[in-house]
Design a protein around this motif. Structure first.
Motif, PDB file in Angstrom:
ATOM      1  N   SER A 176       0.934  -1.222  -0.070  1.00  0.00           N
ATOM      2  CA  SER A 176       0.081  -0.002  -0.154  1.00  0.00           C
ATOM      3  C   SER A 176       0.925   1.287   0.074  1.00  0.00           C
ATOM      4  O   SER A 176       0.551   2.186  -0.757  1.00  0.00           O
ATOM      5  CB  SER A 176      -0.885  -0.141   0.984  1.00  0.00           C
ATOM      6  OG  SER A 176      -1.693   1.115   1.179  1.00  0.00           O
ATOM      7  N   THR A 216       2.068   1.622  -3.455  1.00  0.00           N
ATOM      8  CA  THR A 216       0.911   2.510  -4.337  1.00  0.00           C
ATOM      9  C   THR A 216       0.609   3.773  -4.122  1.00  0.00           C
ATOM     10  O   THR A 216       0.562   4.460  -4.857  1.00  0.00           O
ATOM     11  CB  THR A 216      -0.486   1.698  -3.986  1.00  0.00           C
ATOM     12  OG1 THR A 216      -0.107   0.241  -4.245  1.00  0.00           O
ATOM     13  CG2 THR A 216      -1.451   2.074  -4.892  1.00  0.00           C
ATOM     14  N   CYS A 217       0.977   4.111  -2.710  1.00  0.00           N
ATOM     15  CA  CYS A 217       0.971   5.603  -2.366  1.00  0.00           C
ATOM     16  C   CYS A 217       1.953   6.432  -2.791  1.00  0.00           C
ATOM     17  O   CYS A 217       1.673   7.628  -3.686  1.00  0.00           O
ATOM     18  CB  CYS A 217       1.142   5.679  -0.757  1.00  0.00           C
ATOM     19  SG  CYS A 217       1.384   7.329  -0.143  1.00  0.00           S
ATOM     20  N   GLU A 269       1.088   6.855  -6.868  1.00  0.00           N
ATOM     21  CA  GLU A 269       0.196   8.107  -7.030  1.00  0.00           C
ATOM     22  C   GLU A 269       0.616   9.439  -6.582  1.00  0.00           C
ATOM     23  O   GLU A 269       0.316  10.296  -7.516  1.00  0.00           O
ATOM     24  CB  GLU A 269      -1.007   7.562  -6.303  1.00  0.00           C
ATOM     25  CG  GLU A 269      -1.516   6.321  -6.603  1.00  0.00           C
ATOM     26  CD  GLU A 269      -2.776   5.969  -5.534  1.00  0.00           C
ATOM     27  OE1 GLU A 269      -3.249   6.659  -4.465  1.00  0.00           O
ATOM     28  OE2 GLU A 269      -3.690   5.011  -6.026  1.00  0.00           O
ATOM     29  N   LEU A 291      -3.900  13.476  -1.507  1.00  0.00           N
ATOM     30  CA  LEU A 291      -3.404  11.943  -1.242  1.00  0.00           C
ATOM     31  C   LEU A 291      -3.871  11.304  -0.100  1.00  0.00           C
ATOM     32  O   LEU A 291      -4.264  11.884   0.871  1.00  0.00           O
ATOM     33  CB  LEU A 291      -1.837  12.302  -1.318  1.00  0.00           C
ATOM     34  CG  LEU A 291      -0.998  12.986  -2.327  1.00  0.00           C
ATOM     35  CD1 LEU A 291       0.297  13.251  -1.976  1.00  0.00           C
ATOM     36  CD2 LEU A 291      -1.379  12.512  -3.590  1.00  0.00           C
ATOM     37  N   SER A 292      -3.879  10.057  -0.445  1.00  0.00           N
ATOM     38  CA  SER A 292      -4.246   9.165   0.579  1.00  0.00           C
ATOM     39  C   SER A 292      -3.386   8.000   0.991  1.00  0.00           C
ATOM     40  O   SER A 292      -2.166   8.108   0.558  1.00  0.00           O
ATOM     41  CB  SER A 292      -5.897   8.629   0.356  1.00  0.00           C
ATOM     42  OG  SER A 292      -5.699   7.992  -0.854  1.00  0.00           O
ATOM     43  N   ARG A 293      -4.144   6.965   1.409  1.00  0.00           N
ATOM     44  CA  ARG A 293      -3.090   5.707   1.697  1.00  0.00           C
ATOM     45  C   ARG A 293      -2.063   6.046   2.772  1.00  0.00           C
ATOM     46  O   ARG A 293      -2.358   7.108   3.270  1.00  0.00           O
ATOM     47  CB  ARG A 293      -2.326   5.209   0.547  1.00  0.00           C
ATOM     48  CG  ARG A 293      -3.152   4.677  -0.599  1.00  0.00           C
ATOM     49  CD  ARG A 293      -2.899   3.774  -1.624  1.00  0.00           C
ATOM     50  NE  ARG A 293      -3.700   3.682  -2.809  1.00  0.00           N
ATOM     51  CZ  ARG A 293      -4.529   2.478  -2.855  1.00  0.00           C
ATOM     52  NH1 ARG A 293      -4.402   1.939  -2.021  1.00  0.00           N
ATOM     53  NH2 ARG A 293      -5.169   2.566  -3.839  1.00  0.00           N
ATOM     54  N   LEU A 318       0.255   7.582   4.156  1.00  0.00           N
ATOM     55  CA  LEU A 318       1.365   8.745   3.947  1.00  0.00           C
ATOM     56  C   LEU A 318       1.990   8.751   5.405  1.00  0.00           C
ATOM     57  O   LEU A 318       3.121   9.322   5.692  1.00  0.00           O
ATOM     58  CB  LEU A 318       0.817  10.206   3.806  1.00  0.00           C
ATOM     59  CG  LEU A 318       0.450  10.493   2.425  1.00  0.00           C
ATOM     60  CD1 LEU A 318      -0.141  11.726   2.045  1.00  0.00           C
ATOM     61  CD2 LEU A 318       1.880  10.166   1.566  1.00  0.00           C
TER      62      LEU A 318
END
Length: 224
Positions: free
Chosen positions: A159, A162-163, A166, A180-182, A184
């Motif tokens: 994850s 992936t962060c 993105e 932004l998410s995931r 961080l």
């Protein structure tokens, strides 16, 4: 539920959620993401290639780098979703918590525990962009509830990558970076560990919880 979490290997990680994991240093994050190479999957710093590893995840979160690979599509549900009193029409974090919290002083039911794990995975671990508790975390939450030896550290590391993908892509959009998410928070703690000596990051606050991730939360520049 602490004994159950210890047996599953997530006790220390859950305790980490007591600290402010969403205190970020935006300049540090954006500066680091600029150095992320989407082809090599690594930060190309002047000192060389640097990238997060499973051992980093283990040190920061207390999760073991070992365990079974999680395949949600082939996981056999031992508890039918129909047997649990989980309300799916209240998905925002606060609404989901209020809908599933049990009465004080009563034993934690399987429904309440699985609902808590779903919230924890959504809000504290993987940080869903919708700020809601999605239904697809039910299978993983059930596996943790049943004390399955799932390698959560691999899922978290995937994850994080992936962060980074993105975030790196968003920097080159015409309208600039989007929300932004995931996880961080994990990137922030990892950067704190990497640049602690270089940036002379120090803090007078000493967390009572002996976990590297807890100590790293005190080193975010805005918290120093």
């Amino acid at each position: 539920m602490s004994s159950s979490w210890v047996e599953t290997g997530i006790f220390e990680f859950i305790q980490l959620a007591k600290f402010d994991l969403h205190l970020f240093d935006p300049q540090m994050l954006l500066s680091a993401i600029i150095f992320w190479n989407r082809e090599t999957r690594a930060f190309e710093f002047p000192c060389g290639f640097v990238f997060p590893t499973l051992l980093d995840i283990a040190a920061i979160t207390g999760l073991t780098p070992l365990g079974d690979r999680f395949y949600p599509d082939i996981f056999e549900e031992e508890i039918s979703i129909k047997e649990l009193s989980i309300t799916w029409d209240k998905k925002t974090y606060l609404a989901f918590i209020n809908a599933h919290v049990g009465q004080p002083g009563t034993p934690v039911s399987p429904s309440e525990h699985i609902a808590f794990l779903m919230y924890w995975l959504s809000a504290c671990v993987f940080c869903t962009p919708s700020l809601q508790v999605p239904k697809y975390y039910f299978t993983l939450a059930q596996a943790l509830h049943l004390k399955k030896k799932v390698c959560l550290s691999k899922l978290l590391l995937a994850s994080l990558y992936t962060c980074l993908e993105e975030a790196s892509e968003s920097l080159f959009r015409e309208n600039g970076p989007q929300n932004l998410s995931r996880p961080l928070w994990l990137l922030q703690l990892w950067l704190n560990a990497i640049f602690e000596k270089k940036l002379s990051l120090t803090s007078t606050f000493t967390p009572t919880f002996e976990l590297e991730g807890a100590r790293l939360t005190t080193l975010t520049l805005e918290n120093v």
